[in-house]
Write a protein that holds these residues in place. Structure first.
Motif, mmCIF file in Angstrom:
data_model
loop_
_atom_site.group_PDB
_atom_site.id
_atom_site.type_symbol
_atom_site.label_atom_id
_atom_site.label_comp_id
_atom_site.label_asym_id
_atom_site.label_seq_id
_atom_site.Cartn_x
_atom_site.Cartn_y
_atom_site.Cartn_z
ATOM 1 N N GLY A 10 0.347 -1.502 0.323
ATOM 2 C CA GLY A 10 -0.544 -0.263 -0.302
ATOM 3 C C GLY A 10 1.080 1.521 -0.153
ATOM 4 N N LEU A 11 0.062 1.837 -0.058
ATOM 5 C CA LEU A 11 1.412 3.551 0.670
ATOM 6 C C LEU A 11 0.925 3.994 1.550
ATOM 7 N N VAL A 12 2.301 4.142 2.388
ATOM 8 C CA VAL A 12 2.687 4.583 3.694
ATOM 9 C C VAL A 12 3.802 5.770 3.299
ATOM 10 N N GLN A 13 3.333 7.053 4.430
ATOM 11 C CA GLN A 13 4.220 8.124 4.350
ATOM 12 C C GLN A 13 5.824 7.434 5.143
ATOM 13 N N ALA A 14 6.845 8.142 4.609
ATOM 14 C CA ALA A 14 8.094 7.452 5.300
ATOM 15 C C ALA A 14 7.673 7.440 6.895
ATOM 16 N N GLY A 15 8.476 6.645 7.215
ATOM 17 C CA GLY A 15 8.992 6.496 8.969
ATOM 18 C C GLY A 15 7.768 5.257 9.336
ATOM 19 N N GLY A 16 6.963 5.232 7.861
ATOM 20 C CA GLY A 16 5.574 4.595 8.630
ATOM 21 C C GLY A 16 5.953 2.731 8.809
ATOM 22 N N SER A 17 5.115 1.627 8.880
ATOM 23 C CA SER A 17 5.672 0.618 8.953
ATOM 24 C C SER A 17 3.493 -0.161 8.205
ATOM 25 N N LEU A 18 4.084 -1.342 7.497
ATOM 26 C CA LEU A 18 3.509 -1.573 6.106
ATOM 27 C C LEU A 18 3.952 -3.885 6.724
ATOM 28 N N ARG A 19 2.982 -4.527 6.975
ATOM 29 C CA ARG A 19 3.258 -5.135 6.858
ATOM 30 C C ARG A 19 2.714 -6.848 6.153
ATOM 31 N N LEU A 20 3.808 -7.821 4.983
ATOM 32 C CA LEU A 20 3.898 -7.839 3.446
ATOM 33 C C LEU A 20 3.307 -9.610 4.914
ATOM 34 N N SER A 21 2.149 -10.373 3.572
ATOM 35 C CA SER A 21 1.921 -11.752 3.628
ATOM 36 C C SER A 21 2.379 -12.238 2.603
ATOM 37 N N CYS A 22 2.764 -13.313 2.721
ATOM 38 C CA CYS A 22 2.527 -14.349 1.817
ATOM 39 C C CYS A 22 2.436 -15.711 1.340
ATOM 40 N N ALA A 23 1.296 -16.385 0.823
ATOM 41 C CA ALA A 23 0.330 -17.066 1.600
ATOM 42 C C ALA A 23 0.668 -18.287 0.706
ATOM 43 N N ALA A 24 0.756 -19.390 0.989
ATOM 44 C CA ALA A 24 1.118 -20.571 0.198
ATOM 45 C C ALA A 24 0.193 -21.427 -0.011
ATOM 46 N N SER A 25 0.290 -21.983 -0.976
ATOM 47 C CA SER A 25 -0.763 -23.537 -1.131
ATOM 48 C C SER A 25 0.115 -24.430 -2.301
ATOM 49 N N GLY A 26 -0.207 -25.611 -2.247
ATOM 50 C CA GLY A 26 0.904 -26.698 -2.707
ATOM 51 C C GLY A 26 1.395 -27.609 -1.851
ATOM 52 N N ARG A 27 2.615 -28.046 -2.598
ATOM 53 C CA ARG A 27 3.410 -28.546 -1.702
ATOM 54 C C ARG A 27 4.030 -28.203 -0.883
ATOM 55 N N PRO A 28 4.591 -29.108 0.409
ATOM 56 C CA PRO A 28 4.357 -28.740 1.768
ATOM 57 C C PRO A 28 5.237 -27.920 2.131
ATOM 58 N N PHE A 29 5.027 -26.834 2.420
ATOM 59 C CA PHE A 29 5.319 -25.503 2.390
ATOM 60 C C PHE A 29 7.384 -25.548 3.756
ATOM 61 N N SER A 30 6.466 -26.006 4.789
ATOM 62 C CA SER A 30 7.150 -25.974 5.650
ATOM 63 C C SER A 30 8.844 -26.557 5.770
#
Length: 126
Positions: A10-30
């Motif tokens: 997303g859009l955030v001001q300098a000094g701010g924070s974001l949390r990205l996620s990466c969701a997996a499906s398919g072969r064993p992720f772990s």
């Protein structure tokens, strides 16, 4: 073949924070290390952070060390990238990808990763 889907940009001001996620499906992720990469306009894709298959080992690019934290929840098949103290130069499309090797040591070269997601845009404004 695993499928990875990034979200949280997303859009955030300098000094701010974001949390990205990466969701997996398919072969064993772990069983696989997961990396985060980014690509700014006109630049090559670059390494940001990587986490090993168990979550017990991480490695960061110097440009984000101390500001970004990578983590994973194998029960949810998801890897996260917490980004704090964001800078203008962090603006890019962020991608996650899976190490091609199961239970491998940490690597950072893009050629070692497969199953790239579609990316999520992060824009940092002044």
């Amino acid at each position: 073949q695993v499928q990875l889907v990034e979200s949280g940009g997303g859009l955030v001001q300098a000094g701010g924070s974001l949390r990205l996620s990466c969701a997996a499906s398919g072969r064993p992720f772990s069983s696989y290390n997961i990396g985060w990469f980014r690509q700014a306009p006109g630049k090559e894709r670059e390494f940001v952070a990587v986490i090993n298959w168990s979550g017990g080992n991480t490695y960061y690019a110097d440009s984000v060390k101390g500001r970004f934290t990578i983590s994973r929840d194998n029960a949810k098949n998801t890897v996260y990238l917490q980004m704090n103290s964001l800078k203008l130069e962090d603006t890019a499309v962020y991608y996650c990808a899976q190490d091609r090797r199961a239970y491998g040591s940490l690597v950072v070269a893009t050629g070692n990763f497969v199953s790239w997601g579609q990316g999520t845009q992060v824009t940092v404004s002044s």
